[in-house]
Design a protein around this motif. Structure first.
Motif, PDB file in Angstrom:
ATOM      1  N   LEU A 204     -41.699   9.601 -11.131  1.00 40.25           N
ATOM      2  CA  LEU A 204     -42.989   9.187 -11.685  1.00 40.25           C
ATOM      3  C   LEU A 204     -43.614  10.289 -12.534  1.00 40.25           C
ATOM      4  O   LEU A 204     -44.155  10.023 -13.620  1.00 40.25           O
ATOM      5  CB  LEU A 204     -43.950   8.794 -10.561  1.00 40.25           C
ATOM      6  N   THR A 207     -41.802  10.290 -15.817  1.00 40.98           N
ATOM      7  CA  THR A 207     -42.123   9.129 -16.651  1.00 40.98           C
ATOM      8  C   THR A 207     -43.530   9.216 -17.225  1.00 40.98           C
ATOM      9  O   THR A 207     -43.762   8.821 -18.376  1.00 40.98           O
ATOM     10  CB  THR A 207     -41.987   7.839 -15.818  1.00 40.98           C
ATOM     11  N   LEU A 208     -44.472   9.724 -16.464  1.00 36.00           N
ATOM     12  CA  LEU A 208     -45.857   9.823 -16.935  1.00 36.00           C
ATOM     13  C   LEU A 208     -46.020  10.790 -18.105  1.00 36.00           C
ATOM     14  O   LEU A 208     -47.054  10.789 -18.769  1.00 36.00           O
ATOM     15  CB  LEU A 208     -46.771  10.241 -15.779  1.00 36.00           C
ATOM     16  N   GLU A 210     -43.866  10.723 -20.647  1.00 35.27           N
ATOM     17  CA  GLU A 210     -43.210  10.094 -21.793  1.00 35.27           C
ATOM     18  C   GLU A 210     -44.236   9.632 -22.822  1.00 35.27           C
ATOM     19  O   GLU A 210     -45.411   9.395 -22.512  1.00 35.27           O
ATOM     20  CB  GLU A 210     -42.369   8.905 -21.329  1.00 35.27           C
ATOM     21  N   VAL A 213     -46.042   6.182 -22.324  1.00 36.96           N
ATOM     22  CA  VAL A 213     -47.144   6.226 -21.369  1.00 36.96           C
ATOM     23  C   VAL A 213     -48.390   6.803 -22.031  1.00 36.96           C
ATOM     24  O   VAL A 213     -49.515   6.313 -21.817  1.00 36.96           O
ATOM     25  CB  VAL A 213     -46.755   7.042 -20.122  1.00 36.96           C
ATOM     26  N   MET A 227     -49.974   3.175 -14.418  1.00 37.48           N
ATOM     27  CA  MET A 227     -49.052   3.623 -13.375  1.00 37.48           C
ATOM     28  C   MET A 227     -48.112   2.493 -12.952  1.00 37.48           C
ATOM     29  O   MET A 227     -46.880   2.670 -12.915  1.00 37.48           O
ATOM     30  CB  MET A 227     -49.841   4.135 -12.166  1.00 37.48           C
ATOM     31  N   HIS A 230     -46.489   0.354 -16.475  1.00 33.77           N
ATOM     32  CA  HIS A 230     -45.645   1.064 -17.441  1.00 33.77           C
ATOM     33  C   HIS A 230     -44.761   2.135 -16.807  1.00 33.77           C
ATOM     34  O   HIS A 230     -43.643   2.356 -17.285  1.00 33.77           O
ATOM     35  CB  HIS A 230     -46.527   1.718 -18.526  1.00 33.77           C
ATOM     36  N   ALA A 231     -45.235   2.815 -15.778  1.00 35.21           N
ATOM     37  CA  ALA A 231     -44.493   3.962 -15.251  1.00 35.21           C
ATOM     38  C   ALA A 231     -43.641   3.629 -14.032  1.00 35.21           C
ATOM     39  O   ALA A 231     -42.568   4.216 -13.854  1.00 35.21           O
ATOM     40  CB  ALA A 231     -45.467   5.089 -14.899  1.00 35.21           C
ATOM     41  N   SER A 235     -39.287   4.171 -13.228  1.00 35.40           N
ATOM     42  CA  SER A 235     -39.125   5.266 -12.265  1.00 35.40           C
ATOM     43  C   SER A 235     -38.489   4.813 -10.964  1.00 35.40           C
ATOM     44  O   SER A 235     -38.275   5.642 -10.067  1.00 35.40           O
ATOM     45  CB  SER A 235     -40.494   5.897 -11.962  1.00 35.40           C
TER      46      SER A 235
END
Length: 331
Positions: A204, A207-208, A210, A213, A227, A230-231, A235
């Motif tokens: 996570l 990914t946050l 990216e 995001v 969260m 999208h994330a 993840s």
């Protein structure tokens, strides 16, 4: 796709073959024999040799294994000389208990670890994150055979809210059944909570960071929406993998917990069979666990295709898409 499936099936059959051969070999190296267990301490060497011959244990290792394998591929895992019960029947009798325990432990681990991972990833390296990491580190370092007695002491002895030992079947009501399964399930789930939290938290956080995001945040979307919409999905790949493998591992790894809490599941069956030198039952149960592990592992691979379209396209589609990706990057 089909070539990949055939390769995986081939690997699965090889794993099952090696596991069954290894179990048979290890049991043959153990001192004593099942004939000595059946006849008791007063048995003479002649009686033991006669019973071993009657059971077929006087033959060579490869002859015994080949005979067992010929029956196993037809679904016949043999009959226990101790209980005189078919191994398949014994597995089916005890499997629901082990499955319920493993599934309940997995559900508890996911229900606890996912909110903890989301909270940690929302505030990385802050006080909340450090506190959660400290708690999960304790969970990770405490094995089930240590967590079990601690849970029994607090919840069964002191608070007297849950039973310490025994099993209540579903036929006696779902309430008593869950009460008897909760402590052993929690004891097994603690380590899984720590593992799931760490894997999902790391994914996570990555990914946050990216760009997609950041673009979602720039649109003014709420933190919770970003969260979970999208994330979380991209993840969850690693979490899906270890969840499936964890379920397979829990089905075969509950020996200590089932023995500790006196639960009549597969773990207790294989533990008692090892003590009694019941090679037929041990090999049958281990084969079932190995097949279960392999099948769940293959289902996890299929699950990738359900959450990631790139997996469904396969290598050929990926190669075909590379020129378009290069053009897009150059533009």
């Amino acid at each position: 796709m089909w070539s990949n499936l055939r390769r995986r099936v081939g690997y699965a059959l090889l794993v099952i073959f090696l596991v069954t051969v290894g179990v048979r070999a290890l049991m043959s190296l153990a001192p004593g024999s099942i004939a000595e267990v059946v006849l008791g301490e007063a048995a003479t060497p002649e009686n033991v040799a006669e019973l071993n011959k009657e059971l077929g244990f006087d033959r060579s290792f490869f002859v015994q294994y080949g005979d067992w394998l010929a029956h196993a591929v037809r679904g016949d895992l043999g009959t226990s000389p101790i209980s005189h019960l078919g191994v398949t029947d014994a597995i089916l009798q005890r499997l629901p208990i082990t499955l319920e325990l493993a599934a309940l432990a997995l559900i508890i681990a996911l229900l606890v670890s996912i909110p903890l991972a989301v909270l940690s990833a929302s505030f990385p390296n802050r006080g909340v994150d450090r506190a959660i990491n400290a708690v999960t580190s304790v969970f990770l370092s405490v094995p089930a055979f240590v967590a079990g007695p601690i849970l029994v002491y607090f919840f069964a002895v002191n608070l007297k809210v849950l039973p310490a030992l025994g099993w209540s079947p579903l036929s006696g009501g779902i309430g008593p059944n869950l009460r008897s399964a909760l402590l052993p399930a929690v004891a097994v789930a603690l380590t899984e909570i720590a593992a799931f939290h760490r894997v999902l938290r790391a994914d996570l956080i990555g990914t946050l960071r990216e760009d997609f995001v950041a673009a979602a945040r720039a649109k003014g979307l709420s933190r919770a929406y970003v969260m979970f919409r999208h994330a979380f999905r991209p993840s969850s790949f690693a979490l899906l993998t270890i969840s499936g493998l964890s379920l397979a591992r829990l089905i075969g790894g509950t020996i200590i917990v089932e023995t500790l809490f006196v639960l009549p599941g597969l773990g207790q069956l294989i533990s008692n069979s090892i003590i009694q030198r019941d090679v037929i039952t041990v090999q049958g149960v281990v084969t079932f666990i190995a097949v279960t592990f392999v099948v769940i592992n293959m289902l996890v691979d299929v699950g990738y295709g359900l959450i990631d379209p790139r997996v469904r396209r396969g290598p050929r589609a990926k190669r075909a898409a590379r020129p378009a990706v290069r053009k897009a990057v150059a533009a």
